[in-house]
Motif scaffolding. Sequence first.
Motif, PDB file in Angstrom:
ATOM      1  N   ARG A 162      41.874  40.490  44.960  1.00  0.00           N
ATOM      2  CA  ARG A 162      40.839  40.088  44.013  1.00  0.00           C
ATOM      3  C   ARG A 162      41.139  38.714  43.417  1.00  0.00           C
ATOM      4  O   ARG A 162      40.230  37.921  43.179  1.00  0.00           O
ATOM      5  N   LEU A 163      42.403  38.458  43.187  1.00  0.00           N
ATOM      6  CA  LEU A 163      42.789  37.166  42.634  1.00  0.00           C
ATOM      7  C   LEU A 163      42.490  36.036  43.601  1.00  0.00           C
ATOM      8  O   LEU A 163      42.063  34.947  43.197  1.00  0.00           O
ATOM      9  N   ASP A 164      42.673  36.277  44.900  1.00  0.00           N
ATOM     10  CA  ASP A 164      42.521  35.232  45.911  1.00  0.00           C
ATOM     11  C   ASP A 164      41.093  35.091  46.432  1.00  0.00           C
ATOM     12  O   ASP A 164      40.761  34.071  47.037  1.00  0.00           O
ATOM     13  N   ASP A 165      40.253  36.102  46.237  1.00  0.00           N
ATOM     14  CA  ASP A 165      38.897  36.093  46.794  1.00  0.00           C
ATOM     15  C   ASP A 165      37.894  35.762  45.690  1.00  0.00           C
ATOM     16  O   ASP A 165      37.697  36.557  44.772  1.00  0.00           O
ATOM     17  N   PRO A 166      37.227  34.593  45.762  1.00  0.00           N
ATOM     18  CA  PRO A 166      36.273  34.243  44.695  1.00  0.00           C
ATOM     19  C   PRO A 166      35.103  35.214  44.589  1.00  0.00           C
ATOM     20  O   PRO A 166      34.496  35.331  43.521  1.00  0.00           O
ATOM     21  N   LEU A 167      34.793  35.940  45.670  1.00  0.00           N
ATOM     22  CA  LEU A 167      33.697  36.903  45.629  1.00  0.00           C
ATOM     23  C   LEU A 167      34.114  38.213  44.969  1.00  0.00           C
ATOM     24  O   LEU A 167      33.256  39.033  44.611  1.00  0.00           O
ATOM     25  N   LYS A 168      35.427  38.439  44.840  1.00  0.00           N
ATOM     26  CA  LYS A 168      35.927  39.650  44.193  1.00  0.00           C
ATOM     27  C   LYS A 168      36.563  39.362  42.836  1.00  0.00           C
ATOM     28  O   LYS A 168      36.977  40.287  42.141  1.00  0.00           O
ATOM     29  N   ARG A 169      36.610  38.088  42.469  1.00  0.00           N
ATOM     30  CA  ARG A 169      37.327  37.713  41.249  1.00  0.00           C
ATOM     31  C   ARG A 169      36.727  38.374  40.009  1.00  0.00           C
ATOM     32  O   ARG A 169      37.435  38.663  39.045  1.00  0.00           O
ATOM     33  N   TRP A 170      35.422  38.640  40.020  1.00  0.00           N
ATOM     34  CA  TRP A 170      34.774  39.261  38.860  1.00  0.00           C
ATOM     35  C   TRP A 170      35.335  40.658  38.587  1.00  0.00           C
ATOM     36  O   TRP A 170      35.243  41.164  37.468  1.00  0.00           O
ATOM     37  N   LYS A 171      35.929  41.270  39.633  1.00  0.00           N
ATOM     38  CA  LYS A 171      36.503  42.610  39.468  1.00  0.00           C
ATOM     39  C   LYS A 171      37.851  42.587  38.759  1.00  0.00           C
ATOM     40  O   LYS A 171      38.368  43.645  38.389  1.00  0.00           O
ATOM     41  N   LEU A 172      38.423  41.407  38.591  1.00  0.00           N
ATOM     42  CA  LEU A 172      39.767  41.288  38.024  1.00  0.00           C
ATOM     43  C   LEU A 172      39.645  40.840  36.571  1.00  0.00           C
ATOM     44  O   LEU A 172      39.241  39.721  36.289  1.00  0.00           O
ATOM     45  N   SER A 173      39.978  41.721  35.657  1.00  0.00           N
ATOM     46  CA  SER A 173      39.850  41.441  34.233  1.00  0.00           C
ATOM     47  C   SER A 173      41.224  41.326  33.593  1.00  0.00           C
ATOM     48  O   SER A 173      42.230  41.776  34.154  1.00  0.00           O
ATOM     49  N   PRO A 174      41.296  40.724  32.411  1.00  0.00           N
ATOM     50  CA  PRO A 174      42.578  40.696  31.688  1.00  0.00           C
ATOM     51  C   PRO A 174      43.143  42.103  31.460  1.00  0.00           C
ATOM     52  O   PRO A 174      44.357  42.290  31.459  1.00  0.00           O
ATOM     53  N   MET A 175      42.249  43.092  31.308  1.00  0.00           N
ATOM     54  CA  MET A 175      42.702  44.471  31.116  1.00  0.00           C
ATOM     55  C   MET A 175      43.410  44.985  32.372  1.00  0.00           C
ATOM     56  O   MET A 175      44.407  45.708  32.280  1.00  0.00           O
ATOM     57  N   ASP A 176      42.887  44.608  33.558  1.00  0.00           N
ATOM     58  CA  ASP A 176      43.540  45.007  34.808  1.00  0.00           C
ATOM     59  C   ASP A 176      44.959  44.447  34.878  1.00  0.00           C
ATOM     60  O   ASP A 176      45.898  45.145  35.278  1.00  0.00           O
ATOM     61  N   LEU A 177      45.099  43.188  34.493  1.00  0.00           N
ATOM     62  CA  LEU A 177      46.418  42.553  34.548  1.00  0.00           C
ATOM     63  C   LEU A 177      47.368  43.190  33.537  1.00  0.00           C
ATOM     64  O   LEU A 177      48.544  43.404  33.835  1.00  0.00           O
TER      65      LEU A 177
END
Length: 263
Positions: A162-177
């Motif tokens: 998700r971090l590397d894919d701009p199309l999946k980046r929206w799925k990666l939130s600060p809460m996930d990290l």
Amino acid sequence: MSKRAPRMKRKDYEAALAPMQTRLADAARWLQASGRRLVVVFEGRDTAGKGGAIGAISRHINPRQCHIVALPKPSDRETGQWYFQRYISHLPAAGEIALFDRSWYNRAGVERVMGFASASEVQQFLAQAPTFEQLLVDDGILLFKYWLCCDQAQQEKRLAERLDDPLKRWKLSPMDLASRERYDAYTQAREAMLAATHTAHAPWTLVDFNDQRRGRLTLIRDLLDRLPDTHIDAPALAYPSLDGPPRKERYGVLKPLSPFRVD
């Protein structure tokens, strides 16, 4: 220890999924005809595959009938309500389906682990949830609860994607990290949740989602097996021939866009 089966190929997955989606369409038709209501709860760790499973189920069902419920964090007003209140308005009416991409179980998971709910609030939730679900079932709602299991190594791999894919980046939130360092805490929260809310009237089903394609097929097969006999023939529709030759559409001509530069 036996080795994990190799990741399922897409063509094999699609071939196995197609007949299941036909049965899901049959189930949707049965729900409309019978007026029954279906609620499916999808819970699990971040990246487990809840969205993909929900998409596979809903893909060929009328979106006016099948509603995906993925609520944002509660508003200031909602935080002052009875905890279950914000979810009640999203329950299905007669003939409808509600697929909860996370649900009232947020309180037993992320809210507990991340400190958004106090220990007393979590305990109150765990005491009330079985009663709340008993009311749903007693009122005739078909309620199924799934927990999607994912090992930490798989979770890390998917978060990196998700971090590397701009199309999946929206799925990666600060809460996930922030959750990455709390894998064990989430495990403890899940075990406490299962102990308190795995009931005869609303049991949990745990599904291995380390291979998401296999996981979707397993979940959908279980869901279909637990529904009543749902086959209802589609209503016959008259489809008369058109009078005269088919009309042609008229197309305008668009001028090409002017070239532009991106500096």
